[in-house]
Design a protein around this motif. Structure first.
Motif, PDB file in Angstrom:
ATOM      1  N   UNK A 126       0.592  -8.951   7.235  1.00  0.00           N
ATOM      2  CA  UNK A 126       1.276  -7.945   6.412  1.00  0.00           C
ATOM      3  C   UNK A 126       2.717  -8.354   6.132  1.00  0.00           C
ATOM      4  N   UNK A 127       3.397  -8.851   7.160  1.00  0.00           N
ATOM      5  CA  UNK A 127       4.793  -9.280   6.987  1.00  0.00           C
ATOM      6  C   UNK A 127       4.909 -10.477   6.061  1.00  0.00           C
ATOM      7  N   UNK A 128       3.946 -11.420   6.169  1.00  0.00           N
ATOM      8  CA  UNK A 128       3.976 -12.618   5.313  1.00  0.00           C
ATOM      9  C   UNK A 128       3.878 -12.243   3.842  1.00  0.00           C
ATOM     10  N   UNK A 129       3.027 -11.251   3.540  1.00  0.00           N
ATOM     11  CA  UNK A 129       2.910 -10.774   2.152  1.00  0.00           C
ATOM     12  C   UNK A 129       4.236 -10.168   1.695  1.00  0.00           C
ATOM     13  N   UNK A 130       4.800  -9.291   2.536  1.00  0.00           N
ATOM     14  CA  UNK A 130       6.073  -8.637   2.186  1.00  0.00           C
ATOM     15  C   UNK A 130       7.206  -9.655   2.047  1.00  0.00           C
ATOM     16  N   UNK A 131       7.244 -10.638   2.939  1.00  0.00           N
ATOM     17  CA  UNK A 131       8.304 -11.642   2.893  1.00  0.00           C
ATOM     18  C   UNK A 131       8.141 -12.581   1.692  1.00  0.00           C
TER      19      UNK A 131
ATOM     20  N   UNK B 100      -0.411  -0.261  -2.868  1.00  0.00           N
ATOM     21  CA  UNK B 100      -1.778  -0.283  -2.331  1.00  0.00           C
ATOM     22  C   UNK B 100      -2.589  -1.490  -2.816  1.00  0.00           C
ATOM     23  N   UNK B 101      -2.123  -2.180  -3.848  1.00  0.00           N
ATOM     24  CA  UNK B 101      -2.902  -3.313  -4.402  1.00  0.00           C
ATOM     25  C   UNK B 101      -2.143  -4.642  -4.357  1.00  0.00           C
ATOM     26  N   UNK B 102      -0.845  -4.596  -4.047  1.00  0.00           N
ATOM     27  CA  UNK B 102      -0.008  -5.793  -4.177  1.00  0.00           C
ATOM     28  C   UNK B 102      -0.424  -6.910  -3.224  1.00  0.00           C
ATOM     29  N   UNK B 103      -1.022  -6.573  -2.092  1.00  0.00           N
ATOM     30  CA  UNK B 103      -1.396  -7.597  -1.107  1.00  0.00           C
ATOM     31  C   UNK B 103      -2.555  -8.458  -1.583  1.00  0.00           C
ATOM     32  N   UNK B 104      -3.392  -7.955  -2.522  1.00  0.00           N
ATOM     33  CA  UNK B 104      -4.569  -8.704  -2.969  1.00  0.00           C
ATOM     34  C   UNK B 104      -4.210  -9.943  -3.781  1.00  0.00           C
ATOM     35  N   UNK B 105      -2.967 -10.009  -4.251  1.00  0.00           N
ATOM     36  CA  UNK B 105      -2.485 -11.226  -4.926  1.00  0.00           C
ATOM     37  C   UNK B 105      -2.452 -12.387  -3.934  1.00  0.00           C
ATOM     38  N   UNK B 106      -2.180 -12.079  -2.674  1.00  0.00           N
ATOM     39  CA  UNK B 106      -1.996 -13.106  -1.645  1.00  0.00           C
ATOM     40  C   UNK B 106      -3.220 -13.296  -0.748  1.00  0.00           C
ATOM     41  N   UNK B 107      -3.874 -12.204  -0.394  1.00  0.00           N
ATOM     42  CA  UNK B 107      -4.994 -12.291   0.545  1.00  0.00           C
ATOM     43  C   UNK B 107      -5.883 -11.064   0.402  1.00  0.00           C
ATOM     44  N   UNK B 108      -7.144 -11.193   0.832  1.00  0.00           N
ATOM     45  CA  UNK B 108      -8.082 -10.081   0.735  1.00  0.00           C
ATOM     46  C   UNK B 108      -8.065  -9.236   1.997  1.00  0.00           C
TER      47      UNK B 108
END
Length: 498
Positions: A305-310, A370-378
């Motif tokens: 989660x942090x890697x996506x945010x960073x 709610x959807x921004x993380x799917x750009x990086x990982x499922x």
């Protein structure tokens, strides 16, 4: 009018606009509102010419490194982990250190250019290149022993071995940094940013093609990917040097190689080290957040989660760095020219524009949380964790709209040593300990760690805001004049430009 004449005219227009800004702000016959409106239009034009190409350049240079990791990732998960470790653990250390040292050129060249002492810029450029090249040598030693260092801090031996192979291929890049960063700041000080951006665009295209050939067609693997990245940075460095030597826009600032480049180095080293410490303390701050998060009860989810945010924060930070460069150049130029009113006005405008952009970024991130993380990982679990952290990311983005710009103002004024002390106190005495206390003692996890670190950043931002807006800009003008008088030592050139 030929290209060179047009280029010279463009530089003259920038200087004219800067003088016009001071005249408008000093014109008491104009009404307050009309004076502010005219001054805003002049400042917006100057700021856009600097910030837009600078943001594009930093984004593209960041993309080169990211594409190298992507190419490495297609070789296998182990190779991807090794490339990321080599990049985050070793390469960023050299990048932050040498870019920070290069910002000393920003202070000196920005003020000298504003003061019209154009011949001093070439001397500062050469002196910085000598200093950064000397400091590159111990960095190369770190690269050489990178495998032992990574194993020593507890990394897996297989990953450490591959990561060190990747790092060996980046050794030429260290010297490219040492040559490139002073030239980049030298050009920025003269408001010459678009050529660097265009060079970066062309180099990115070459980088992608050659990386694909080296990694897949020739089969050079991880080492090939790293060597191509080093080559790309040398292409940028050589292209910028050719531009400086050949362009009419630099004819007054580049007067050939001079002996002074190898003399009077110690004062420059002190300012460079202060600049490097200031930038590195900021760069490493959020890397510590990732390291500490790895000690939590569910480290895999926390780190994902942090890697996506960073990653989002890192991308948006390139925009902030573009405004940082613009603030540094604008303030340095105006102080050097003796334009105290224009310097103060520029500080307000660049901070306001950067803050508005940052607020827009934060709103977009919150709306897509709610959807921004799917750009990086499922994975729904990671998506929910990222959505939970997005309010903290939004606050960080807003702070990044002000804090890096204030650091740019500090560079323009030559306050690096003071800001380094502020960073140590706010980040490492307050932010990290407070974050660890909230995260572990009060069991708030990642949110607690991040909250503490946001507190440190907010404290640092408030201190810099207080100092910046209480600054006597007339005194800063006088300090800049004294600094240039002390450093001006122009002798006969070693080699003269034709």
């Amino acid at each position: 009018m030929d290209h060179n004449e047009g280029a010279g005219a463009e530089t003259g227009d920038t200087n004219h606009s800067s003088s016009e800004l001071e005249k408008v702000l000093s014109d008491t016959e104009l009404g307050w509102w009309k004076r502010q409106r005219k001054a805003l239009w002049i400042e917006f034009k100057l700021l856009f010419k600097l910030a837009a190409p600078a943001i594009m350049m930093y984004l593209i240079n960041n993309s080169m490194s990211m594409s190298t990791r992507i190419f490495s990732g297609h070789l296998g998960n182990l190779e991807f982990a090794a490339a990321c470790l080599g990049n985050q653990g070793i390469q960023l250390f050299a990048y932050g250190l040498l870019l920070g040292m290069g910002s000393a050129v920003e202070t000196l060249c920005g003020q000298a250019y504003g003061a019209g002492r154009h011949e001093m810029l070439g001397v500062y450029l050469q002196r910085a290149t000598v200093v950064l090249t000397l400091f590159s040598l111990p960095i190369v030693v770190v690269y050489v022993v990178s495998r032992q260092l990574l194993v020593w801090i507890g990394e897996d031996k297989k990953v450490a071995e591959l990561a060190s192979l990747f790092v060996y291929g980046l050794i030429p890049q260290v010297f490219a940094y040492a040559v490139n960063f002073p030239m980049q700041k030298f050009l920025q000080a003269q408001s010459i940013v678009a050529p660097s951006a265009m060079i970066s665009v062309a180099t990115l295209a070459v980088h992608l093609v050659v990386s694909w050939m080296a990694v897949y067609e020739i089969g050079m693997g991880l080492l090939g990917a790293a060597l191509v990245l080093s080559l790309s940075w040398w292409i940028i460095a050589v292209a910028q040097f050719v531009y400086i030597v050949r362009s009419q826009r630099c004819k007054d600032t580049w007067r050939g190689f001079r002996w002074e480049a190898v003399s009077g180095v110690w004062e420059f080293v002190k300012l460079s080290i202060a600049s490097a410490v200031m930038l590195c303390l900021e760069t490493w701050y959020f890397q510590v957040l990732l390291l500490v998060a790895g000690l939590l009860q569910d480290p895999e989810l926390s780190l994902d989660a942090l890697s996506v945010c960073m990653s989002i924060n890192g991308l948006m930070f390139m925009i902030a760095i573009g405004f940082n460069a613009a603030a540094s150049v604008r303030v340095g130029n105006e102080i050097g020219a003796g334009h105290s009113k224009a310097a103060a006005f520029s500080v307000v405008v660049v901070n306001s524009v950067s803050l508005v952009v940052a607020v827009i970024e934060a709103i977009v991130v919150l709306s897509q949380r709610h959807v921004i993380s799917y750009v990086f990982t499922g994975g729904e679990r990671v998506a929910n964790a990222v959505a939970d952290l997005c309010p903290f990311l939004a606050v960080t983005l807003i702070l990044n709209g002000v804090q890096p710009v204030l650091s740019g103002v500090a560079v323009g004024c030559g306050w690096q040593t003071f800001v380094a002390y502020v960073n140590v106190g706010c980040y490492y005495v307050v932010g990290i300990p407070l974050g660890c206390l909230l995260g572990f003692k009060f069991n708030l996890g990642v949110k607690g760690i991040w909250s503490g670190m946001i507190g440190g950043t907010m404290m640092q931002t408030l201190i810099l805001l207080w100092v910046t807006f209480r600054t006597d800009w007339n005194k800063e003008v006088e300090k800049a004049r004294k600094r240039m008088d002390n450093w001006e030592d122009i002798k006969e050139p070693l080699l003269v430009k034709d």
